[in-house]
Design a protein around this motif. Structure first.
Motif, PDB file in Angstrom:
ATOM      1  N   VAL A   1       0.731  -1.229   0.023  1.00 18.49           N
ATOM      2  CA  VAL A   1      -0.067   0.099  -0.040  1.00 18.49           C
ATOM      3  C   VAL A   1       0.821   1.305  -0.164  1.00 18.49           C
ATOM      4  O   VAL A   1       0.611   2.296  -0.893  1.00 18.49           O
ATOM      5  N   PRO A   2       1.690   1.558   0.633  1.00 16.41           N
ATOM      6  CA  PRO A   2       2.692   2.813   0.952  1.00 16.41           C
ATOM      7  C   PRO A   2       3.131   3.138  -0.696  1.00 16.41           C
ATOM      8  O   PRO A   2       3.202   4.210  -1.216  1.00 16.41           O
ATOM      9  N   GLN A   3       3.522   2.079  -1.475  1.00 15.81           N
ATOM     10  CA  GLN A   3       3.806   2.127  -2.823  1.00 15.81           C
ATOM     11  C   GLN A   3       3.045   3.056  -3.743  1.00 15.81           C
ATOM     12  O   GLN A   3       3.245   3.626  -4.701  1.00 15.81           O
ATOM     13  N   VAL A   4       1.539   2.650  -3.469  1.00 15.26           N
ATOM     14  CA  VAL A   4       0.618   3.241  -4.344  1.00 15.26           C
ATOM     15  C   VAL A   4       0.599   4.918  -4.257  1.00 15.26           C
ATOM     16  O   VAL A   4       0.625   5.783  -5.285  1.00 15.26           O
ATOM     17  N   LEU A   5       0.471   5.384  -2.884  1.00 10.76           N
ATOM     18  CA  LEU A   5       0.622   6.727  -2.596  1.00 10.76           C
ATOM     19  C   LEU A   5       2.030   7.254  -3.014  1.00 10.76           C
ATOM     20  O   LEU A   5       1.954   8.334  -3.537  1.00 10.76           O
ATOM     21  N   ALA A   6       2.975   6.537  -2.688  1.00 10.71           N
ATOM     22  CA  ALA A   6       4.423   6.742  -3.369  1.00 10.71           C
ATOM     23  C   ALA A   6       4.474   7.340  -4.696  1.00 10.71           C
ATOM     24  O   ALA A   6       4.910   8.231  -5.152  1.00 10.71           O
ATOM     25  N   MET A   7       3.863   6.299  -5.558  1.00 15.92           N
ATOM     26  CA  MET A   7       4.006   6.375  -6.833  1.00 15.92           C
ATOM     27  C   MET A   7       3.348   7.555  -7.372  1.00 15.92           C
ATOM     28  O   MET A   7       3.604   8.265  -8.475  1.00 15.92           O
ATOM     29  N   ILE A   8       2.053   7.723  -6.808  1.00 19.33           N
ATOM     30  CA  ILE A   8       1.213   8.912  -6.983  1.00 19.33           C
ATOM     31  C   ILE A   8       2.041  10.172  -6.921  1.00 19.33           C
ATOM     32  O   ILE A   8       2.100  11.298  -7.622  1.00 19.33           O
ATOM     33  N   SER A   9       2.534  10.272  -5.663  1.00 20.45           N
ATOM     34  CA  SER A   9       3.389  11.534  -5.235  1.00 20.45           C
ATOM     35  C   SER A   9       4.457  11.851  -6.080  1.00 20.45           C
ATOM     36  O   SER A   9       4.700  13.042  -6.492  1.00 20.45           O
ATOM     37  N   ALA A  10       5.268  10.959  -6.386  1.00 22.21           N
ATOM     38  CA  ALA A  10       6.705  10.997  -7.118  1.00 22.21           C
ATOM     39  C   ALA A  10       6.317  10.885  -8.678  1.00 22.21           C
ATOM     40  O   ALA A  10       7.309  11.291  -9.484  1.00 22.21           O
ATOM     41  N   GLY A  11       5.314  10.116  -9.128  1.00 25.46           N
ATOM     42  CA  GLY A  11       5.310   9.745 -10.432  1.00 25.46           C
ATOM     43  C   GLY A  11       4.406  10.691 -11.284  1.00 25.46           C
ATOM     44  O   GLY A  11       4.332  10.573 -12.577  1.00 25.46           O
ATOM     45  N   TYR A  12       3.330  11.453 -10.565  1.00 24.48           N
ATOM     46  CA  TYR A  12       2.502  12.415 -11.250  1.00 24.48           C
ATOM     47  C   TYR A  12       2.814  13.916 -11.257  1.00 24.48           C
ATOM     48  O   TYR A  12       3.393  14.277 -10.122  1.00 24.48           O
ATOM     49  N   PRO A  13       2.847  14.656 -12.073  1.00 23.69           N
ATOM     50  CA  PRO A  13       3.123  16.177 -12.095  1.00 23.69           C
ATOM     51  C   PRO A  13       2.299  16.564 -11.146  1.00 23.69           C
ATOM     52  O   PRO A  13       1.016  16.271 -11.016  1.00 23.69           O
ATOM     53  N   PRO A  14       2.515  17.922 -10.653  1.00 22.00           N
ATOM     54  CA  PRO A  14       1.563  18.529  -9.543  1.00 22.00           C
ATOM     55  C   PRO A  14       0.270  18.796 -10.315  1.00 22.00           C
ATOM     56  O   PRO A  14      -0.698  18.632  -9.722  1.00 22.00           O
ATOM     57  N   GLY A  15       0.031  19.188 -11.487  1.00 21.94           N
ATOM     58  CA  GLY A  15      -1.220  19.198 -12.267  1.00 21.94           C
ATOM     59  C   GLY A  15      -1.979  18.017 -12.240  1.00 21.94           C
ATOM     60  O   GLY A  15      -3.232  18.337 -12.317  1.00 21.94           O
ATOM     61  N   GLU A  16      -1.504  16.767 -12.267  1.00 18.62           N
ATOM     62  CA  GLU A  16      -2.286  15.705 -12.403  1.00 18.62           C
ATOM     63  C   GLU A  16      -2.305  15.098 -11.035  1.00 18.62           C
ATOM     64  O   GLU A  16      -3.258  14.097 -11.010  1.00 18.62           O
ATOM     65  N   ARG A  17      -1.516  15.383  -9.882  1.00 12.77           N
ATOM     66  CA  ARG A  17      -1.487  14.644  -8.567  1.00 12.77           C
ATOM     67  C   ARG A  17      -2.993  14.867  -7.999  1.00 12.77           C
ATOM     68  O   ARG A  17      -3.469  13.716  -7.583  1.00 12.77           O
ATOM     69  N   GLY A  18      -3.673  16.008  -8.075  1.00  5.10           N
ATOM     70  CA  GLY A  18      -4.744  16.084  -7.385  1.00  5.10           C
ATOM     71  C   GLY A  18      -5.899  15.113  -7.674  1.00  5.10           C
ATOM     72  O   GLY A  18      -6.543  14.530  -6.940  1.00  5.10           O
ATOM     73  N   ARG A  19      -6.059  14.976  -9.079  1.00  2.29           N
ATOM     74  CA  ARG A  19      -6.871  14.220  -9.692  1.00  2.29           C
ATOM     75  C   ARG A  19      -6.520  12.681  -9.458  1.00  2.29           C
ATOM     76  O   ARG A  19      -7.637  11.889  -8.957  1.00  2.29           O
ATOM     77  N   ALA A  20      -5.455  12.449  -9.208  1.00  4.76           N
ATOM     78  CA  ALA A  20      -5.126  10.800  -8.980  1.00  4.76           C
ATOM     79  C   ALA A  20      -5.384  10.678  -7.517  1.00  4.76           C
ATOM     80  O   ALA A  20      -5.811   9.435  -7.102  1.00  4.76           O
ATOM     81  N   LEU A  21      -4.973  11.609  -6.793  1.00  2.31           N
ATOM     82  CA  LEU A  21      -5.326  11.452  -5.176  1.00  2.31           C
ATOM     83  C   LEU A  21      -6.870  11.524  -4.879  1.00  2.31           C
ATOM     84  O   LEU A  21      -7.285  10.932  -4.156  1.00  2.31           O
ATOM     85  N   GLY A  22      -7.776  12.117  -5.777  1.00  3.57           N
ATOM     86  CA  GLY A  22      -9.129  12.008  -5.744  1.00  3.57           C
ATOM     87  C   GLY A  22      -9.758  10.639  -6.052  1.00  3.57           C
ATOM     88  O   GLY A  22     -10.470  10.047  -5.172  1.00  3.57           O
TER      89      GLY A  22
ATOM     90  N   LEU B   1     -11.495  13.892   3.115  1.00  2.00           N
ATOM     91  CA  LEU B   1     -10.258  13.059   3.296  1.00  2.00           C
ATOM     92  C   LEU B   1      -9.027  13.243   2.123  1.00  2.00           C
ATOM     93  O   LEU B   1      -8.150  12.937   2.470  1.00  2.00           O
ATOM     94  N   PRO B   2      -9.496  12.846   0.795  1.00  2.00           N
ATOM     95  CA  PRO B   2      -8.751  12.907  -0.112  1.00  2.00           C
ATOM     96  C   PRO B   2      -7.807  14.189  -0.153  1.00  2.00           C
ATOM     97  O   PRO B   2      -6.711  14.340  -0.478  1.00  2.00           O
TER      98      PRO B   2
END
Length: 465
Positions: A107-128, A368-369
């Motif tokens: 599970v930690p790798q899921v958030l880690a890859m979203i945080s490190a692998g997505y540019p800031p403009g796309e990260r919010g959508r991915a976290l949603g 939450l997101p």
């Protein structure tokens, strides 16, 4: 595609966290587990899941998020099969403990890859979408779990809730190897085994008595363990500082804890998860014990809340980008309205409870997101794994603590069949926790506006060259 692969693992972990609650009576009848073993079947997953989360995040930083994700999914799939074929309580408990450890690697790798692998403009959508997957996993554990047990697929009984992970894992693993990118991490450093063991022991000393204490009547050993957790955390913290001063790389990155937005985000999530986990727990007790619903009917009662949670989770990032953190404050206010309605009108019947749940679900999705995204916004890519691990551990701590403390209040008041009164008391405590979330977010919002104002002032005052 890569986001769907990542979130399928997160959904699976959340599903298995909640589905055992529905299957517990069937497991007890089939394996003759007894109360203590059944409690470990339900809670053992949470213990090892939380205890290994920080170490799982650090291993991702060391060895690569993609590699740890794939190995974590493979181990989770194998552990699920072992749960499904368990022949006695001891085998099932051992498999559930292993399943929790595998989840901590995955599970930690899921958030880690979203945080490190997505540019800031796309990260919010991915976290949603991350929030949607977690919410749906939690609800599906109640609804789909009950449906699978009722349908009795292939005559497998309760075993199907674990064996269903086998085809999912066999699909996710090759897709992950194919579509997930390699993210640059801080590889090559020596692993901090004493720190990892110390953190895991401290978490276990606290979570085990919190998870088992209420059902066992809080025996002396539970208080001894909780008291011992403090010195264990203190010794581990000291070792982390000593190792860092020597130039080593401790399992807990202390520099991460100096990031103000991360500190505030963790604090907000702790308050929110203490409310959320205890609310889900006590609400289940109200629906089944107070309103007389079956386990499956109670699961269905959660469905509208889950749907609205999903909708507002997707709307949240776009609204926050446009209007700022005031959206999170509005969402928390909607939660408060739902809790107050539940306190006032729960005695009037299920329709009023459902309206309250829909308000709570709508607010949860807006809150939450966004709290998760706000916590990780300033975390460096090479710290994404440990940052996600600490965040996930804080969520588990808060959830276990909320269930233990507020659940104890509920049971104390509900004695003699007073479930409505018990729900009112627990919901009142939840109101206080949501107010803490509002205060924390409002404080961060003021700080962000002051920083923006100071930056504009410096830009205006800068002399022309």
């Amino acid at each position: 595609m890569k986001l769907a692969v990542l979130l399928s693992a997160w959904f699976m972990a959340q599903f298995d966290f909640f589905v055992v609650n529905v299957a517990a009576p069937s497991i007890d009848r089939d394996l003759h587990t007894g109360p203590a073993a059944l409690e470990l079947v339900v809670a053992g997953y949470a213990f090892t899941y939380a205890a290994g989360m920080i170490t799982g995040g650090r291993l991702g930083d060391r060895h690569g998020y993609k590699r740890m994700f794939v190995w974590g999914v493979a181990a989770f799939t194998i552990a699920s099969v072992l749960c499904g074929i368990a022949a006695n309580p001891a085998q099932l408990v051992a498999a559930r403990l292993l399943q929790g450890l595998a989840g901590a690697a995955m599970v930690p790798q899921v958030l880690a890859m979203i945080s490190a692998g997505y540019p800031p403009g796309e990260r919010g959508r991915a976290l949603g979408w991350y929030g949607v997957a977690g919410g749906l996993g939690s609800i599906a554990g109640q609804v789909l779990g009950g449906l699978l047990l009722t349908a009795d697929v292939l005559g497998l009984g309760w075993r199907v809730i674990f064996l269903i992970n086998l085809p999912v894992g066999l699909i996710v693993i090759p897709l992950a190897l194919w579509v997930l990118p390699e993210v640059e991490t801080a590889r090559g450093a020596r692993f901090d085994l004493p720190g990892a063991v110390g953190l895991a022991a401290g978490v276990a000393l606290l979570l085990v008595p919190l998870g088992l204490g209420n059902s066992l009547g809080w025996p002396v050993w539970t208080w001894i363990c909780m008291a011992a957790s403090g010195p264990m955390f203190a010794l581990t913290w000291r070792w982390q500082r000593v190792l860092g001063a020597r130039g080593g790389q401790p399992v807990l990155d202390l520099a991460l804890l100096k990031v103000h937005s991360y500190q505030a985000g963790v604090g907000s999530i702790v308050a929110f998860m203490a409310y959320f986990a205890s609310f889900m727990f006590t609400l289940t007790l109200l629906l089944q014990g107070g309103l007389g619903l079956t386990a499956f009917e109670a699961g269905l009662a959660f469905a509208p809340m889950g749907v609205l949670f999903s909708v507002t989770s997707l709307m949240g990032p776009r609204l926050v980008r446009r209007y700022g953190l005031v959206v999170v404050i509005i969402g928390a206010t909607v939660i408060l309205l739902g809790l107050v309605l539940l306190i006032v009108a729960a005695g009037f019947g299920l329709p009023y409870v459902m309206v309250a749940l829909m308000l709570v679900g709508s607010g949860n999705g807006l809150v939450l997101p966004q709290l998760i995204g706000a916590a990780l916004v300033e975390v460096a890519p090479h710290q994404a794994g440990i940052g996600s691990g600490v965040l996930s551990t804080a969520q588990q701590f808060a959830g276990a603590g909320g269930v233990a403390v507020i659940g104890a209040v509920f049971f104390a008041v509900a004695e003699g069949g007073h479930h409505l009164a018990a729900m009112r008391w627990s919901a009142a405590i939840d109101v206080g926790l949501v107010l803490v979330v509002i205060a924390s977010v409002a404080y961060n919002r003021r700080r962000a506006r002051r920083r923006a104002w100071a930056e504009r002032s410096r830009t205006t005052a800068r002399p022309e060259s």
